[in-house]
Design a protein around this motif. Structure first.
Motif, PDB file in Angstrom:
ATOM      1  N   ILE A   1       0.850  -1.205   0.000  1.00  0.00           N
ATOM      2  CA  ILE A   1       0.000   0.000   0.000  1.00  0.00           C
ATOM      3  C   ILE A   1       0.880   1.249   0.000  1.00  0.00           C
ATOM      4  N   TYR A   2       1.818   1.328   0.985  1.00  0.00           N
ATOM      5  CA  TYR A   2       2.661   2.526   1.121  1.00  0.00           C
ATOM      6  C   TYR A   2       3.429   2.844  -0.153  1.00  0.00           C
ATOM      7  N   VAL A   3       4.182   1.832  -0.610  1.00  0.00           N
ATOM      8  CA  VAL A   3       5.210   2.077  -1.625  1.00  0.00           C
ATOM      9  C   VAL A   3       4.636   2.547  -2.963  1.00  0.00           C
ATOM     10  N   PRO A   4       3.677   1.827  -3.584  1.00  0.00           N
ATOM     11  CA  PRO A   4       3.124   2.316  -4.856  1.00  0.00           C
ATOM     12  C   PRO A   4       2.436   3.678  -4.711  1.00  0.00           C
ATOM     13  N   CYS A   5       1.765   3.871  -3.580  1.00  0.00           N
ATOM     14  CA  CYS A   5       1.035   5.118  -3.338  1.00  0.00           C
ATOM     15  C   CYS A   5       1.987   6.313  -3.322  1.00  0.00           C
ATOM     16  N   LEU A   6       3.103   6.191  -2.591  1.00  0.00           N
ATOM     17  CA  LEU A   6       4.019   7.314  -2.438  1.00  0.00           C
ATOM     18  C   LEU A   6       4.975   7.458  -3.619  1.00  0.00           C
ATOM     19  N   LEU A   7       5.320   6.352  -4.275  1.00  0.00           N
ATOM     20  CA  LEU A   7       6.166   6.456  -5.473  1.00  0.00           C
ATOM     21  C   LEU A   7       5.423   7.163  -6.602  1.00  0.00           C
ATOM     22  N   LYS A   8       4.119   6.987  -6.640  1.00  0.00           N
ATOM     23  CA  LYS A   8       3.306   7.683  -7.650  1.00  0.00           C
ATOM     24  C   LYS A   8       3.431   9.198  -7.472  1.00  0.00           C
ATOM     25  N   VAL A   9       3.425   9.636  -6.219  1.00  0.00           N
ATOM     26  CA  VAL A   9       3.590  11.066  -5.920  1.00  0.00           C
ATOM     27  C   VAL A   9       5.015  11.506  -6.268  1.00  0.00           C
ATOM     28  N   ALA A  10       6.000  10.671  -5.885  1.00  0.00           N
ATOM     29  CA  ALA A  10       7.408  11.022  -6.090  1.00  0.00           C
ATOM     30  C   ALA A  10       7.803  11.085  -7.567  1.00  0.00           C
ATOM     31  N   LEU A  11       7.041  10.441  -8.421  1.00  0.00           N
ATOM     32  CA  LEU A  11       7.340  10.422  -9.854  1.00  0.00           C
ATOM     33  C   LEU A  11       6.878  11.692 -10.572  1.00  0.00           C
ATOM     34  N   LYS A  12       6.195  12.578  -9.843  1.00  0.00           N
ATOM     35  CA  LYS A  12       5.734  13.836 -10.455  1.00  0.00           C
ATOM     36  C   LYS A  12       6.920  14.644 -10.955  1.00  0.00           C
ATOM     37  N   LYS A  13       6.797  15.173 -12.149  1.00  0.00           N
ATOM     38  CA  LYS A  13       7.906  15.940 -12.746  1.00  0.00           C
ATOM     39  C   LYS A  13       7.599  17.443 -12.808  1.00  0.00           C
ATOM     40  N   ASP A  14       6.496  17.837 -12.219  1.00  0.00           N
ATOM     41  CA  ASP A  14       6.140  19.255 -12.139  1.00  0.00           C
ATOM     42  C   ASP A  14       7.130  19.950 -11.202  1.00  0.00           C
ATOM     43  N   GLU A  15       7.728  21.049 -11.650  1.00  0.00           N
ATOM     44  CA  GLU A  15       8.769  21.708 -10.864  1.00  0.00           C
ATOM     45  C   GLU A  15       8.262  22.909 -10.064  1.00  0.00           C
ATOM     46  N   THR A  16       6.946  23.037  -9.921  1.00  0.00           N
ATOM     47  CA  THR A  16       6.422  24.115  -9.080  1.00  0.00           C
ATOM     48  C   THR A  16       6.810  23.837  -7.627  1.00  0.00           C
ATOM     49  N   GLU A  17       6.841  24.884  -6.818  1.00  0.00           N
ATOM     50  CA  GLU A  17       7.240  24.747  -5.411  1.00  0.00           C
ATOM     51  C   GLU A  17       6.322  23.786  -4.656  1.00  0.00           C
ATOM     52  N   GLU A  18       5.020  23.870  -4.934  1.00  0.00           N
ATOM     53  CA  GLU A  18       4.048  23.003  -4.269  1.00  0.00           C
ATOM     54  C   GLU A  18       4.288  21.535  -4.614  1.00  0.00           C
ATOM     55  N   ALA A  19       4.530  21.270  -5.916  1.00  0.00           N
ATOM     56  CA  ALA A  19       4.766  19.897  -6.359  1.00  0.00           C
ATOM     57  C   ALA A  19       6.066  19.353  -5.761  1.00  0.00           C
ATOM     58  N   GLN A  20       7.098  20.200  -5.708  1.00  0.00           N
ATOM     59  CA  GLN A  20       8.374  19.776  -5.128  1.00  0.00           C
ATOM     60  C   GLN A  20       8.219  19.403  -3.655  1.00  0.00           C
ATOM     61  N   LYS A  21       7.395  20.170  -2.947  1.00  0.00           N
ATOM     62  CA  LYS A  21       7.156  19.888  -1.532  1.00  0.00           C
ATOM     63  C   LYS A  21       6.441  18.545  -1.368  1.00  0.00           C
ATOM     64  N   GLU A  22       5.467  18.272  -2.257  1.00  0.00           N
ATOM     65  CA  GLU A  22       4.746  16.996  -2.216  1.00  0.00           C
ATOM     66  C   GLU A  22       5.686  15.830  -2.474  1.00  0.00           C
ATOM     67  N   VAL A  23       6.561  15.982  -3.464  1.00  0.00           N
ATOM     68  CA  VAL A  23       7.526  14.928  -3.805  1.00  0.00           C
ATOM     69  C   VAL A  23       8.502  14.721  -2.650  1.00  0.00           C
ATOM     70  N   GLU A  24       8.975  15.819  -2.062  1.00  0.00           N
ATOM     71  CA  GLU A  24       9.905  15.737  -0.935  1.00  0.00           C
ATOM     72  C   GLU A  24       9.290  14.976   0.224  1.00  0.00           C
ATOM     73  N   MET A  25       8.020  15.279   0.530  1.00  0.00           N
ATOM     74  CA  MET A  25       7.344  14.628   1.649  1.00  0.00           C
ATOM     75  C   MET A  25       7.169  13.131   1.387  1.00  0.00           C
ATOM     76  N   ALA A  26       6.811  12.783   0.162  1.00  0.00           N
ATOM     77  CA  ALA A  26       6.612  11.376  -0.188  1.00  0.00           C
ATOM     78  C   ALA A  26       7.916  10.595  -0.084  1.00  0.00           C
TER      79      ALA A  26
END
Length: 413
Positions: free
Chosen positions: A110-135
Protein backbone atom coordinates in the motif's frame (compact mmCIF):
# COMPACT_ATOMS: atom_id res chain seq x y z
CA UNK A 1 1.59 25.43 16.24
CA UNK A 2 3.87 24.64 13.29
CA UNK A 3 6.11 27.55 14.22
CA UNK A 4 6.48 26.27 17.79
CA UNK A 5 7.33 22.78 16.52
CA UNK A 6 10.03 24.23 14.25
CA UNK A 7 11.72 25.91 17.23
CA UNK A 8 11.80 22.82 19.47
CA UNK A 9 15.05 20.98 20.17
CA UNK A 10 15.23 17.20 20.54
CA UNK A 11 14.53 17.03 24.28
CA UNK A 12 11.58 19.43 24.05
CA UNK A 13 10.19 17.46 21.10
CA UNK A 14 10.32 14.14 22.95
CA UNK A 15 8.87 15.60 26.16
CA UNK A 16 5.86 17.09 24.34
CA UNK A 17 4.96 14.43 21.77
CA UNK A 18 4.19 11.63 24.21
CA UNK A 19 1.83 8.65 24.04
CA UNK A 20 -0.75 10.69 25.96
CA UNK A 21 -0.66 13.51 23.41
CA UNK A 22 -1.07 11.16 20.45
CA UNK A 23 -3.92 9.40 22.31
CA UNK A 24 -5.63 12.79 22.82
CA UNK A 25 -5.31 13.57 19.11
CA UNK A 26 -6.86 10.16 18.39
CA UNK A 27 -9.78 10.92 20.72
CA UNK A 28 -10.32 14.34 19.13
CA UNK A 29 -10.47 12.74 15.67
CA UNK A 30 -12.88 10.08 16.92
CA UNK A 31 -15.16 12.69 18.52
CA UNK A 32 -14.83 14.90 15.39
CA UNK A 33 -13.68 17.87 17.49
CA UNK A 34 -10.58 17.90 15.27
CA UNK A 35 -11.29 17.37 11.54
CA UNK A 36 -9.20 14.53 10.09
CA UNK A 37 -7.78 16.77 7.33
CA UNK A 38 -6.52 19.29 9.93
CA UNK A 39 -5.11 16.51 12.10
CA UNK A 40 -3.23 15.04 9.13
CA UNK A 41 -1.71 18.43 8.27
CA UNK A 42 -0.48 18.82 11.85
CA UNK A 43 0.79 15.24 12.13
CA UNK A 44 2.59 15.48 8.80
CA UNK A 45 4.46 18.56 10.00
CA UNK A 46 5.35 16.84 13.28
CA UNK A 47 6.71 13.88 11.31
CA UNK A 48 8.63 16.13 8.91
CA UNK A 49 10.33 17.97 11.80
CA UNK A 50 11.03 14.69 13.61
CA UNK A 51 12.87 13.39 10.55
CA UNK A 52 14.75 16.61 9.87
CA UNK A 53 15.77 16.97 13.52
CA UNK A 54 16.81 13.28 13.48
CA UNK A 55 14.79 12.33 16.55
CA UNK A 56 13.96 8.74 17.51
CA UNK A 57 10.33 9.03 18.65
CA UNK A 58 8.91 5.79 20.04
CA UNK A 59 5.75 7.20 21.61
CA UNK A 60 3.67 7.17 18.41
CA UNK A 61 4.03 3.40 17.86
CA UNK A 62 2.52 2.66 21.28
CA UNK A 63 -0.39 5.07 20.90
CA UNK A 64 -4.01 4.53 19.91
CA UNK A 65 -3.44 6.93 17.03
CA UNK A 66 -0.93 4.58 15.40
CA UNK A 67 -3.39 1.70 15.51
CA UNK A 68 -6.29 3.78 14.17
CA UNK A 69 -4.18 5.27 11.32
CA UNK A 70 -3.12 1.79 10.31
CA UNK A 71 -6.76 0.79 10.07
CA UNK A 72 -7.70 3.97 8.16
CA UNK A 73 -4.99 3.24 5.56
CA UNK A 74 -6.29 -0.29 5.01
CA UNK A 75 -9.93 0.85 4.86
CA UNK A 76 -9.19 3.66 2.38
CA UNK A 77 -7.12 1.36 0.19
CA UNK A 78 -9.88 -1.25 0.03
CA UNK A 79 -12.48 1.20 -1.29
CA UNK A 80 -13.50 1.07 -4.91
CA UNK A 81 -11.56 3.39 -7.21
CA UNK A 82 -14.44 5.84 -7.62
CA UNK A 83 -14.98 6.00 -3.84
CA UNK A 84 -11.35 6.24 -2.76
CA UNK A 85 -9.99 9.58 -1.53
CA UNK A 86 -6.47 9.35 -3.02
CA UNK A 87 -5.17 12.48 -1.28
CA UNK A 88 -6.34 11.19 2.09
CA UNK A 89 -4.61 7.85 1.49
CA UNK A 90 -1.36 9.66 0.59
CA UNK A 91 -1.60 11.86 3.70
CA UNK A 92 -2.31 8.86 5.92
CA UNK A 93 0.65 6.89 4.51
CA UNK A 94 3.01 9.86 4.89
CA UNK A 95 1.92 10.61 8.46
CA UNK A 96 2.19 6.99 9.53
CA UNK A 97 5.65 6.41 7.99
CA UNK A 98 7.09 9.73 9.17
CA UNK A 99 5.92 9.27 12.76
CA UNK A 100 6.46 5.54 13.21
CA UNK A 101 9.82 4.14 14.21
CA UNK A 102 8.66 0.62 13.43
CA UNK A 103 6.15 0.83 10.53
CA UNK A 104 4.45 -2.42 9.55
CA UNK A 105 6.20 -4.29 6.71
CA UNK A 106 2.92 -6.06 5.89
CA UNK A 107 1.57 -2.87 4.32
CA UNK A 108 4.41 -2.21 1.86
CA UNK A 109 2.11 -3.03 -1.04
CA UNK A 110 0.00 0.00 0.00
CA UNK A 111 2.66 2.53 1.12
CA UNK A 112 5.21 2.08 -1.62
CA UNK A 113 3.12 2.32 -4.86
CA UNK A 114 1.03 5.12 -3.34
CA UNK A 115 4.02 7.31 -2.44
CA UNK A 116 6.17 6.46 -5.47
CA UNK A 117 3.31 7.68 -7.65
CA UNK A 118 3.59 11.07 -5.92
CA UNK A 119 7.41 11.02 -6.09
CA UNK A 120 7.34 10.42 -9.85
CA UNK A 121 5.73 13.84 -10.46
CA UNK A 122 7.91 15.94 -12.75
CA UNK A 123 6.14 19.26 -12.14
CA UNK A 124 8.77 21.71 -10.86
CA UNK A 125 6.42 24.12 -9.08
CA UNK A 126 7.24 24.75 -5.41
CA UNK A 127 4.05 23.00 -4.27
CA UNK A 128 4.77 19.90 -6.36
CA UNK A 129 8.37 19.78 -5.13
CA UNK A 130 7.16 19.89 -1.53
CA UNK A 131 4.75 17.00 -2.22
CA UNK A 132 7.53 14.93 -3.81
CA UNK A 133 9.91 15.74 -0.93
CA UNK A 134 7.34 14.63 1.65
CA UNK A 135 6.61 11.38 -0.19
CA UNK A 136 10.31 10.48 -0.55
CA UNK A 137 11.06 11.46 3.05
CA UNK A 138 8.32 9.08 4.20
CA UNK A 139 9.62 6.28 1.95
CA UNK A 140 13.13 6.83 3.30
CA UNK A 141 11.82 6.03 6.78
CA UNK A 142 10.87 2.47 5.79
CA UNK A 143 13.08 -0.02 7.63
CA UNK A 144 15.64 -2.58 6.47
CA UNK A 145 13.21 -5.43 5.80
CA UNK A 146 12.85 -7.49 2.63
CA UNK A 147 10.81 -5.99 -0.19
CA UNK A 148 10.03 -7.31 -3.67
CA UNK A 149 12.02 -5.49 -6.37
CA UNK A 150 9.02 -5.09 -8.64
CA UNK A 151 7.42 -2.96 -5.94
CA UNK A 152 10.01 -0.17 -6.08
CA UNK A 153 13.16 -0.59 -8.22
CA UNK A 154 11.96 0.62 -11.64
CA UNK A 155 10.25 3.73 -10.21
CA UNK A 156 13.06 4.60 -7.76
CA UNK A 157 15.68 4.26 -10.50
CA UNK A 158 13.61 6.53 -12.76
CA UNK A 159 13.37 9.17 -10.00
CA UNK A 160 17.16 9.12 -9.42
CA UNK A 161 18.09 9.10 -13.13
CA UNK A 162 15.68 11.94 -13.93
CA UNK A 163 17.12 14.06 -11.13
CA UNK A 164 20.68 13.33 -12.25
CA UNK A 165 19.77 14.72 -15.66
CA UNK A 166 17.54 17.69 -14.75
CA UNK A 167 18.02 18.28 -10.97
CA UNK A 168 14.29 18.51 -10.29
CA UNK A 169 14.36 17.36 -6.64
CA UNK A 170 15.20 19.23 -3.47
CA UNK A 171 18.40 18.15 -1.68
CA UNK A 172 16.37 16.47 1.07
CA UNK A 173 14.15 14.65 -1.44
CA UNK A 174 17.14 13.31 -3.39
CA UNK A 175 18.89 12.13 -0.23
CA UNK A 176 15.67 10.41 0.89
CA UNK A 177 15.37 8.57 -2.45
CA UNK A 178 18.87 7.13 -1.96
CA UNK A 179 18.07 6.40 1.68
CA UNK A 180 15.12 4.26 0.61
CA UNK A 181 17.14 2.41 -2.05
CA UNK A 182 20.35 1.81 -0.08
CA UNK A 183 18.33 0.32 2.79
CA UNK A 184 17.09 -2.36 0.40
CA UNK A 185 20.70 -3.63 0.21
CA UNK A 186 20.22 -5.11 3.67
CA UNK A 187 18.16 -8.00 2.27
CA UNK A 188 19.13 -7.89 -1.43
CA UNK A 189 22.92 -7.70 -1.90
CA UNK A 190 22.54 -8.11 -5.67
CA UNK A 191 21.21 -4.53 -5.78
CA UNK A 192 24.78 -3.29 -5.39
CA UNK A 193 25.44 -3.67 -9.13
CA UNK A 194 22.49 -1.38 -9.93
CA UNK A 195 23.31 1.09 -7.15
CA UNK A 196 27.04 1.33 -7.91
CA UNK A 197 27.40 0.91 -11.66
CA UNK A 198 24.03 1.87 -13.13
CA UNK A 199 22.85 4.63 -10.79
CA UNK A 200 26.38 5.78 -9.82
CA UNK A 201 25.76 6.20 -6.10
CA UNK A 202 29.38 7.02 -5.23
CA UNK A 203 29.68 9.92 -7.68
CA UNK A 204 26.24 11.26 -6.80
CA UNK A 205 26.88 11.09 -3.07
CA UNK A 206 30.17 12.95 -3.53
CA UNK A 207 28.58 15.70 -5.63
CA UNK A 208 25.69 16.20 -3.19
CA UNK A 209 28.03 16.11 -0.21
CA UNK A 210 30.30 18.76 -1.71
CA UNK A 211 27.40 21.05 -2.62
CA UNK A 212 25.85 20.79 0.84
CA UNK A 213 29.14 21.38 2.69
CA UNK A 214 29.72 24.58 0.69
CA UNK A 215 26.47 25.96 2.15
CA UNK A 216 27.64 25.55 5.75
CA UNK A 217 29.74 28.04 7.70
CA UNK A 218 31.74 25.42 9.62
CA UNK A 219 33.58 28.05 11.68
CA UNK A 220 30.38 29.41 13.16
CA UNK A 221 29.20 27.75 16.36
CA UNK A 222 25.43 27.49 16.41
CA UNK A 223 22.82 26.26 18.85
CA UNK A 224 21.43 22.90 17.86
CA UNK A 225 17.94 24.25 17.21
CA UNK A 226 19.33 26.89 14.86
CA UNK A 227 21.46 24.55 12.76
CA UNK A 228 20.99 25.09 9.07
CA UNK A 229 19.01 22.53 7.13
CA UNK A 230 22.08 21.54 5.10
CA UNK A 231 23.85 20.27 8.25
CA UNK A 232 20.94 17.92 8.96
CA UNK A 233 20.92 16.65 5.37
CA UNK A 234 24.69 16.08 5.57
CA UNK A 235 24.09 13.99 8.69
CA UNK A 236 21.46 11.95 6.81
CA UNK A 237 23.92 11.40 3.93
CA UNK A 238 26.56 10.24 6.42
CA UNK A 239 24.24 7.48 7.63
CA UNK A 240 23.58 6.27 4.09
CA UNK A 241 27.24 6.48 2.99
CA UNK A 242 28.32 4.64 6.15
CA UNK A 243 25.88 1.83 5.42
CA UNK A 244 27.10 1.67 1.80
CA UNK A 245 30.78 1.43 2.80
CA UNK A 246 29.92 -1.22 5.38
CA UNK A 247 28.04 -3.30 2.78
CA UNK A 248 29.72 -2.67 -0.59
CA UNK A 249 31.77 -5.37 -2.29
CA UNK A 250 32.35 -3.68 -5.66
CA UNK A 251 35.38 -1.48 -6.29
CA UNK A 252 34.57 1.88 -7.84
CA UNK A 253 37.26 4.34 -8.95
CA UNK A 254 35.21 7.24 -7.56
CA UNK A 255 35.50 5.85 -4.01
CA UNK A 256 38.75 7.75 -3.40
CA UNK A 257 37.02 11.03 -4.24
CA UNK A 258 34.12 10.27 -1.89
CA UNK A 259 36.50 9.33 0.94
CA UNK A 260 38.43 12.57 0.34
CA UNK A 261 35.15 14.49 0.54
CA UNK A 262 34.40 12.81 3.91
CA UNK A 263 37.89 13.77 5.07
CA UNK A 264 37.35 17.43 4.14
CA UNK A 265 34.07 17.57 6.08
CA UNK A 266 35.71 15.84 9.06
CA UNK A 267 38.44 18.51 9.17
CA UNK A 268 35.95 21.35 8.64
CA UNK A 269 33.49 20.14 11.30
CA UNK A 270 35.97 19.17 14.02
CA UNK A 271 35.59 22.35 16.11
CA UNK A 272 31.86 23.15 16.09
CA UNK A 273 29.99 20.08 14.84
CA UNK A 274 31.00 17.11 16.95
CA UNK A 275 28.20 14.83 15.69
CA UNK A 276 29.19 15.38 12.06
CA UNK A 277 32.87 14.88 12.90
CA UNK A 278 32.19 11.58 14.69
CA UNK A 279 29.93 10.49 11.82
CA UNK A 280 32.83 11.02 9.40
CA UNK A 281 35.13 9.01 11.68
CA UNK A 282 32.58 6.18 11.75
CA UNK A 283 32.68 6.04 7.95
CA UNK A 284 36.48 6.07 7.79
CA UNK A 285 36.57 3.24 10.33
CA UNK A 286 34.30 1.19 8.07
CA UNK A 287 36.42 1.95 5.01
CA UNK A 288 39.42 0.55 6.86
CA UNK A 289 37.48 -2.67 7.54
CA UNK A 290 36.25 -3.00 3.95
CA UNK A 291 38.79 -4.96 1.93
CA UNK A 292 37.38 -3.56 -1.30
CA UNK A 293 38.84 -0.18 -0.31
CA UNK A 294 42.62 -0.22 -0.78
CA UNK A 295 44.88 1.07 1.99
CA UNK A 296 46.80 3.02 -0.65
CA UNK A 297 43.56 4.84 -1.50
CA UNK A 298 43.15 5.79 2.15
CA UNK A 299 46.60 7.34 1.97
CA UNK A 300 45.82 9.18 -1.28
CA UNK A 301 42.48 10.47 0.02
CA UNK A 302 44.09 11.96 3.13
CA UNK A 303 42.06 9.72 5.48
CA UNK A 304 45.08 8.44 7.42
CA UNK A 305 46.49 11.95 7.94
CA UNK A 306 43.07 13.29 8.98
CA UNK A 307 42.45 10.60 11.60
CA UNK A 308 45.97 11.13 13.00
CA UNK A 309 45.37 14.87 13.18
CA UNK A 310 42.07 14.35 14.99
CA UNK A 311 43.64 11.96 17.50
CA UNK A 312 46.44 14.45 18.20
CA UNK A 313 44.01 17.11 19.39
CA UNK A 314 44.13 17.81 23.12
CA UNK A 315 40.33 17.54 23.44
CA UNK A 316 40.08 13.81 22.78
CA UNK A 317 37.01 11.94 24.00
CA UNK A 318 36.29 8.20 24.18
CA UNK A 319 34.26 8.13 20.94
CA UNK A 320 37.11 9.66 18.91
CA UNK A 321 39.59 7.41 20.68
CA UNK A 322 37.57 4.29 19.84
CA UNK A 323 37.08 5.19 16.17
CA UNK A 324 40.67 6.32 15.64
CA UNK A 325 42.36 3.34 17.24
CA UNK A 326 40.06 0.86 15.51
CA UNK A 327 40.80 2.61 12.21
CA UNK A 328 44.53 2.02 12.67
CA UNK A 329 44.06 -1.45 14.13
CA UNK A 330 42.19 -2.55 11.00
CA UNK A 331 44.75 -0.93 8.72
CA UNK A 332 47.64 -2.61 10.58
CA UNK A 333 45.98 -6.02 10.40
CA UNK A 334 45.32 -5.68 6.68
CA UNK A 335 48.85 -4.49 5.92
CA UNK A 336 50.31 -7.49 7.77
CA UNK A 337 48.36 -9.96 5.66
CA UNK A 338 50.29 -11.60 2.81
CA UNK A 339 49.16 -11.33 -0.82
CA UNK A 340 49.32 -14.30 -3.21
CA UNK A 341 50.19 -12.08 -6.17
CA UNK A 342 53.85 -10.90 -6.13
CA UNK A 343 53.06 -7.51 -7.69
CA UNK A 344 50.29 -6.86 -5.15
CA UNK A 345 52.61 -7.95 -2.32
CA UNK A 346 55.29 -5.50 -3.51
CA UNK A 347 52.72 -2.67 -3.71
CA UNK A 348 51.49 -3.52 -0.23
CA UNK A 349 55.04 -3.36 1.17
CA UNK A 350 55.42 0.18 -0.20
CA UNK A 351 52.05 1.19 1.28
CA UNK A 352 52.93 -0.49 4.57
CA UNK A 353 56.24 1.40 4.81
CA UNK A 354 54.55 4.77 4.10
CA UNK A 355 51.74 4.09 6.57
CA UNK A 356 53.91 2.81 9.40
CA UNK A 357 56.33 5.71 8.97
CA UNK A 358 53.43 8.11 9.49
CA UNK A 359 52.22 6.14 12.51
CA UNK A 360 55.73 6.03 14.00
CA UNK A 361 56.19 9.80 13.55
CA UNK A 362 53.05 10.38 15.64
CA UNK A 363 53.91 7.73 18.25
CA UNK A 364 50.91 5.64 17.21
CA UNK A 365 52.90 2.50 16.47
CA UNK A 366 53.91 2.04 20.13
CA UNK A 367 50.41 2.94 21.30
CA UNK A 368 48.87 0.35 18.97
CA UNK A 369 51.23 -2.32 20.33
CA UNK A 370 50.55 -1.53 23.98
CA UNK A 371 46.77 -1.25 23.54
CA UNK A 372 46.37 -4.06 20.98
CA UNK A 373 44.71 -6.52 23.36
CA UNK A 374 42.29 -3.94 24.76
CA UNK A 375 41.28 -2.64 21.33
CA UNK A 376 40.81 -6.15 19.89
CA UNK A 377 38.62 -7.14 22.84
CA UNK A 378 36.47 -4.03 22.52
CA UNK A 379 36.18 -4.49 18.75
CA UNK A 380 35.11 -8.14 18.98
CA UNK A 381 32.63 -7.39 21.75
CA UNK A 382 31.15 -4.36 19.91
CA UNK A 383 31.81 -1.83 22.68
CA UNK A 384 31.16 1.70 21.41
CA UNK A 385 33.56 3.43 23.80
CA UNK A 386 36.96 2.81 25.31
CA UNK A 387 37.45 3.18 29.05
CA UNK A 388 38.54 6.54 30.38
CA UNK A 389 41.79 4.90 31.48
CA UNK A 390 42.69 4.15 27.86
CA UNK A 391 41.86 7.70 26.82
CA UNK A 392 43.98 9.07 29.69
CA UNK A 393 46.76 6.71 28.70
CA UNK A 394 46.92 8.15 25.19
CA UNK A 395 46.89 11.72 26.49
CA UNK A 396 49.71 10.87 28.94
CA UNK A 397 51.76 9.24 26.17
CA UNK A 398 51.35 12.33 24.01
CA UNK A 399 52.37 14.59 26.91
CA UNK A 400 55.46 12.48 27.68
CA UNK A 401 56.45 12.39 24.01
CA UNK A 402 56.18 16.20 23.71
CA UNK A 403 58.22 16.65 26.92
CA UNK A 404 60.86 14.23 25.62
CA UNK A 405 61.16 16.20 22.37
CA UNK A 406 61.49 19.53 24.24
CA UNK A 407 64.17 18.05 26.55
CA UNK A 408 66.07 16.72 23.54
CA UNK A 409 65.95 20.12 21.85
CA UNK A 410 67.34 21.84 24.94
CA UNK A 411 70.24 19.37 25.15
CA UNK A 412 71.08 19.88 21.49
CA UNK A 413 71.23 23.64 22.02
Amino acid sequence: MNGLIDEMNGKEFESIFTIDLFNKIHQMIEKKTLPLENALMLLKHIGYCKELKIICLESFDDSLLSESMNKMIIDENEKKKEEMNEKRLIDLCECYLLLSRWPSSKMDSIYVPCLLKVALKKDETEEAQKEVEMALLALGNIGLWEMKRELYLKETSEIIEYHRELHNLTQLAYQSAWNFLIYRLFTDKSLEEVITNELHFVGEARREFEELSKCVDWKRKEERRKEVKEVKIIWRWLNVIDYYFFSCTLWNEELVGLVNCIVQVLLASRDNHKDICNGCLDILRNTAINRNVKIDDLLKSGAIDAVMEKMNQSTLDDEIMWNGLLFFLNISERLNEKEDDEKEEAEKKTTKRKTFEKMEEEGLEDIMTSLYGVISFLNKNAYRKLSKNACEYLKRRKFEEERRKKTSMRKNK
